[in-house]
Each structure stands twice: as structure tokens, then as C-alpha cells.
Design a protein around this motif. Structure first.
Motif, PDB file in Angstrom:
ATOM      1  N   ASP A  59       0.836  -1.206   0.000  1.00  0.00           N
ATOM      2  CA  ASP A  59       0.000   0.000   0.000  1.00  0.00           C
ATOM      3  C   ASP A  59       0.872   1.258   0.000  1.00  0.00           C
ATOM      4  OD1 ASP A  59      -2.299  -1.546   0.101  1.00  0.00           O
ATOM      5  OD2 ASP A  59      -2.634  -1.221   2.251  1.00  0.00           O
ATOM      6  N   GLN A  60       1.910   1.269   0.822  1.00  0.00           N
ATOM      7  CA  GLN A  60       2.811   2.416   0.904  1.00  0.00           C
ATOM      8  C   GLN A  60       3.532   2.649  -0.421  1.00  0.00           C
ATOM      9  OE1 GLN A  60       5.461   2.080   4.260  1.00  0.00           O
ATOM     10  NE2 GLN A  60       3.784   1.815   5.705  1.00  0.00           N
ATOM     11  N   LYS A  61       4.017   1.577  -1.038  1.00  0.00           N
ATOM     12  CA  LYS A  61       4.708   1.696  -2.319  1.00  0.00           C
ATOM     13  C   LYS A  61       3.768   2.222  -3.399  1.00  0.00           C
ATOM     14  CE  LYS A  61       8.158  -1.857  -1.455  1.00  0.00           C
ATOM     15  NZ  LYS A  61       8.635  -3.204  -1.767  1.00  0.00           N
ATOM     16  N   CYS A  62       2.564   1.685  -3.424  1.00  0.00           N
ATOM     17  CA  CYS A  62       1.572   2.127  -4.399  1.00  0.00           C
ATOM     18  C   CYS A  62       1.248   3.606  -4.220  1.00  0.00           C
ATOM     19  CB  CYS A  62       0.300   1.283  -4.271  1.00  0.00           C
ATOM     20  SG  CYS A  62      -0.992   1.725  -5.467  1.00  0.00           S
ATOM     21  N   LEU A  63       1.029   4.024  -2.982  1.00  0.00           N
ATOM     22  CA  LEU A  63       0.732   5.431  -2.706  1.00  0.00           C
ATOM     23  C   LEU A  63       1.884   6.331  -3.123  1.00  0.00           C
ATOM     24  CD1 LEU A  63      -1.028   5.142   0.760  1.00  0.00           C
ATOM     25  CD2 LEU A  63      -2.075   5.898  -1.375  1.00  0.00           C
ATOM     26  N   ASN A  64       3.109   5.933  -2.806  1.00  0.00           N
ATOM     27  CA  ASN A  64       4.278   6.734  -3.192  1.00  0.00           C
ATOM     28  C   ASN A  64       4.390   6.867  -4.710  1.00  0.00           C
ATOM     29  OD1 ASN A  64       5.144   7.348  -0.595  1.00  0.00           O
ATOM     30  ND2 ASN A  64       6.385   5.496  -0.446  1.00  0.00           N
ATOM     31  N   LYS A  65       4.228   5.764  -5.424  1.00  0.00           N
ATOM     32  CA  LYS A  65       4.312   5.799  -6.884  1.00  0.00           C
ATOM     33  C   LYS A  65       3.184   6.645  -7.469  1.00  0.00           C
ATOM     34  CE  LYS A  65       6.647   1.405  -7.632  1.00  0.00           C
ATOM     35  NZ  LYS A  65       6.535   0.045  -8.186  1.00  0.00           N
ATOM     36  N   CYS A  66       2.001   6.488  -6.940  1.00  0.00           N
ATOM     37  CA  CYS A  66       0.843   7.234  -7.422  1.00  0.00           C
ATOM     38  C   CYS A  66       1.060   8.737  -7.235  1.00  0.00           C
ATOM     39  CB  CYS A  66      -0.417   6.770  -6.687  1.00  0.00           C
ATOM     40  SG  CYS A  66      -1.937   7.587  -7.226  1.00  0.00           S
ATOM     41  N   MET A  67       1.491   9.129  -6.060  1.00  0.00           N
ATOM     42  CA  MET A  67       1.722  10.547  -5.792  1.00  0.00           C
ATOM     43  C   MET A  67       2.856  11.094  -6.655  1.00  0.00           C
ATOM     44  SD  MET A  67       1.064  10.699  -1.700  1.00  0.00           S
ATOM     45  CE  MET A  67       1.140  12.476  -1.618  1.00  0.00           C
ATOM     46  N   ASP A  68       3.888  10.310  -6.863  1.00  0.00           N
ATOM     47  CA  ASP A  68       4.997  10.731  -7.718  1.00  0.00           C
ATOM     48  C   ASP A  68       4.526  10.959  -9.155  1.00  0.00           C
ATOM     49  OD1 ASP A  68       6.785  10.691  -5.621  1.00  0.00           O
ATOM     50  OD2 ASP A  68       7.648   8.738  -6.158  1.00  0.00           O
ATOM     51  N   ARG A  69       3.671  10.066  -9.653  1.00  0.00           N
ATOM     52  CA  ARG A  69       3.150  10.225 -11.012  1.00  0.00           C
ATOM     53  C   ARG A  69       2.315  11.488 -11.149  1.00  0.00           C
ATOM     54  NH1 ARG A  69       0.513   4.614 -11.941  1.00  0.00           N
ATOM     55  NH2 ARG A  69       0.950   4.533  -9.759  1.00  0.00           N
ATOM     56  N   TYR A  70       1.475  11.770 -10.166  1.00  0.00           N
ATOM     57  CA  TYR A  70       0.681  13.002 -10.205  1.00  0.00           C
ATOM     58  C   TYR A  70       1.588  14.223 -10.166  1.00  0.00           C
ATOM     59  CZ  TYR A  70      -4.118  11.354 -10.109  1.00  0.00           C
ATOM     60  OH  TYR A  70      -5.323  10.820 -10.452  1.00  0.00           O
ATOM     61  N   GLN A  71       2.612  14.184  -9.348  1.00  0.00           N
ATOM     62  CA  GLN A  71       3.547  15.317  -9.263  1.00  0.00           C
ATOM     63  C   GLN A  71       4.283  15.497 -10.580  1.00  0.00           C
ATOM     64  OE1 GLN A  71       3.865  17.418  -6.453  1.00  0.00           O
ATOM     65  NE2 GLN A  71       4.818  18.640  -8.040  1.00  0.00           N
ATOM     66  N   ASP A  72       4.751  14.403 -11.170  1.00  0.00           N
ATOM     67  CA  ASP A  72       5.445  14.490 -12.459  1.00  0.00           C
ATOM     68  C   ASP A  72       4.530  15.054 -13.538  1.00  0.00           C
ATOM     69  OD1 ASP A  72       7.723  13.434 -11.306  1.00  0.00           O
ATOM     70  OD2 ASP A  72       7.382  11.394 -12.077  1.00  0.00           O
ATOM     71  N   ALA A  73       3.304  14.579 -13.581  1.00  0.00           N
ATOM     72  CA  ALA A  73       2.347  15.068 -14.576  1.00  0.00           C
ATOM     73  C   ALA A  73       2.078  16.559 -14.387  1.00  0.00           C
ATOM     74  CB  ALA A  73       1.041  14.285 -14.485  1.00  0.00           C
ATOM     75  N   THR A  74       1.948  16.983 -13.157  1.00  0.00           N
ATOM     76  CA  THR A  74       1.716  18.399 -12.877  1.00  0.00           C
ATOM     77  C   THR A  74       2.913  19.232 -13.299  1.00  0.00           C
ATOM     78  OG1 THR A  74       0.263  17.848 -11.046  1.00  0.00           O
ATOM     79  CG2 THR A  74       1.170  20.061 -11.066  1.00  0.00           C
ATOM     80  N   ASN A  75       4.117  18.742 -13.060  1.00  0.00           N
ATOM     81  CA  ASN A  75       5.324  19.458 -13.478  1.00  0.00           C
ATOM     82  C   ASN A  75       5.381  19.611 -14.994  1.00  0.00           C
ATOM     83  OD1 ASN A  75       6.163  19.735 -10.830  1.00  0.00           O
ATOM     84  ND2 ASN A  75       7.526  17.971 -10.907  1.00  0.00           N
ATOM     85  N   VAL A  76       5.051  18.563 -15.725  1.00  0.00           N
ATOM     86  CA  VAL A  76       5.056  18.624 -17.189  1.00  0.00           C
ATOM     87  C   VAL A  76       4.026  19.643 -17.676  1.00  0.00           C
ATOM     88  CG1 VAL A  76       4.484  17.320 -19.285  1.00  0.00           C
ATOM     89  CG2 VAL A  76       5.929  16.290 -17.518  1.00  0.00           C
ATOM     90  N   ILE A  77       2.832  19.582 -17.129  1.00  0.00           N
ATOM     91  CA  ILE A  77       1.767  20.514 -17.540  1.00  0.00           C
ATOM     92  C   ILE A  77       2.159  21.945 -17.215  1.00  0.00           C
ATOM     93  CG2 ILE A  77      -0.608  21.236 -17.040  1.00  0.00           C
ATOM     94  CD1 ILE A  77      -1.195  18.179 -16.643  1.00  0.00           C
ATOM     95  N   THR A  78       2.735  22.167 -16.064  1.00  0.00           N
ATOM     96  CA  THR A  78       3.152  23.510 -15.656  1.00  0.00           C
ATOM     97  C   THR A  78       4.212  24.051 -16.610  1.00  0.00           C
ATOM     98  OG1 THR A  78       2.663  23.016 -13.353  1.00  0.00           O
ATOM     99  CG2 THR A  78       4.117  24.875 -13.777  1.00  0.00           C
ATOM    100  N   LYS A  79       5.186  23.224 -16.984  1.00  0.00           N
ATOM    101  CA  LYS A  79       6.229  23.663 -17.919  1.00  0.00           C
ATOM    102  C   LYS A  79       5.643  24.031 -19.268  1.00  0.00           C
ATOM    103  CE  LYS A  79      10.007  21.145 -15.772  1.00  0.00           C
ATOM    104  NZ  LYS A  79      10.933  20.014 -15.845  1.00  0.00           N
ATOM    105  N   VAL A  80       4.688  23.224 -19.752  1.00  0.00           N
ATOM    106  CA  VAL A  80       4.058  23.510 -21.047  1.00  0.00           C
ATOM    107  C   VAL A  80       3.305  24.838 -20.971  1.00  0.00           C
ATOM    108  CG1 VAL A  80       2.233  22.764 -22.621  1.00  0.00           C
ATOM    109  CG2 VAL A  80       3.897  21.110 -21.768  1.00  0.00           C
ATOM    110  N   ILE A  81       2.566  25.049 -19.915  1.00  0.00           N
ATOM    111  CA  ILE A  81       1.790  26.288 -19.766  1.00  0.00           C
ATOM    112  C   ILE A  81       2.717  27.496 -19.687  1.00  0.00           C
ATOM    113  CG2 ILE A  81       0.294  27.582 -18.200  1.00  0.00           C
ATOM    114  CD1 ILE A  81      -1.083  24.885 -17.574  1.00  0.00           C
ATOM    115  N   ILE A  82       3.793  27.380 -18.927  1.00  0.00           N
ATOM    116  CA  ILE A  82       4.733  28.491 -18.764  1.00  0.00           C
ATOM    117  C   ILE A  82       5.433  28.824 -20.076  1.00  0.00           C
ATOM    118  CG2 ILE A  82       6.937  29.144 -17.698  1.00  0.00           C
ATOM    119  CD1 ILE A  82       5.941  27.736 -15.161  1.00  0.00           C
ATOM    120  N   ASN A  83       5.731  27.822 -20.886  1.00  0.00           N
ATOM    121  CA  ASN A  83       6.466  28.029 -22.134  1.00  0.00           C
ATOM    122  C   ASN A  83       5.574  28.444 -23.303  1.00  0.00           C
ATOM    123  OD1 ASN A  83       8.977  27.460 -20.995  1.00  0.00           O
ATOM    124  ND2 ASN A  83       8.696  25.263 -21.286  1.00  0.00           N
ATOM    125  N   GLN A  84       4.308  28.565 -23.117  1.00  0.00           N
ATOM    126  CA  GLN A  84       3.413  28.961 -24.214  1.00  0.00           C
ATOM    127  C   GLN A  84       3.546  30.425 -24.511  1.00  0.00           C
ATOM    128  OE1 GLN A  84      -0.587  27.686 -23.336  1.00  0.00           O
ATOM    129  NE2 GLN A  84      -0.176  25.650 -24.100  1.00  0.00           N
TER     130      GLN A  84
END
Length: 84
Positions: A59-84
Motif C-alpha cells: 500500500d505504501q509503495k503504491c501510494l508513493n508511486k501514485c503521488m509521484d506520477r501526479y507530481q510528475d504530470a503536474t510538473n510537465v503541464i506547468t512547464k508547457v503552460i509556462i512556455n506557451q
């Protein structure tokens, strides 16, 4: 309508840039709160099969991976928005 109301002390003059900065700060705080609430809800539903008094290692590993994926996705989206 006085848009400065609530942003300053009585008798203090506030310019538009100060109001905009405070509004932006409030929006950022709201975004962060909503982001983590969404991540918590989605990751909990995906990772926790049977809630109990403690989390299993899987459960802990799954939660960590899940949260990391959301953070990574948010970082990618933020970079795209900033660079527009």
C-alpha cells in the motif's frame, strides 16, 4: 464597488498590483490544496484495498508511486503552460 476591501487595513491605500498579488497567492494556495486532495482521493481509491489501522508495504509503495506520477504530470503541464 471597492475591490480593495479585505485586502488592506482601514485607511490604507492599496494599488492594483498588491491586490493582484494577493489574489494570485490565494489561487496558488487553493490549487495546491485541491491538487493534494485530488491526489489523496484518487491514490487512496487505487492503492488501498482494505483500510485498516496501518498501511501494508505494498500500500505504501503504491501510494508513493501514485503521488509521484501526479507530481510528475503536474510538473510537465506547468512547464508547457509556462512556455506557451
Amino acid at each position: 464597488m471597492d475591490f480593495n476591501k479585505g485586502f488592506s487595513k482601514p485607511g490604507e491605500k492599496v494599488d492594483d498590483s498588491q491586490v493582484m498579488e494577493q489574489v494570485q497567492n490565494q489561487l496558488r494556495a487553493q490549487f495546491v490544496q485541491e491538487f493534494y486532495q485530488t491526489v489523496r482521493d484518487k491514490c487512496f481509491k487505487m492503492c488501498i484495498s482494505s483500510p485498516g489501522s496501518s498501511l501494508s508495504n505494498s500500500d505504501q509503495k503504491c501510494l508513493n508511486k501514485c503521488m509521484d506520477r501526479y507530481q510528475d504530470a503536474t510538473n510537465v503541464i506547468t512547464k508547457v503552460i509556462i512556455n506557451q
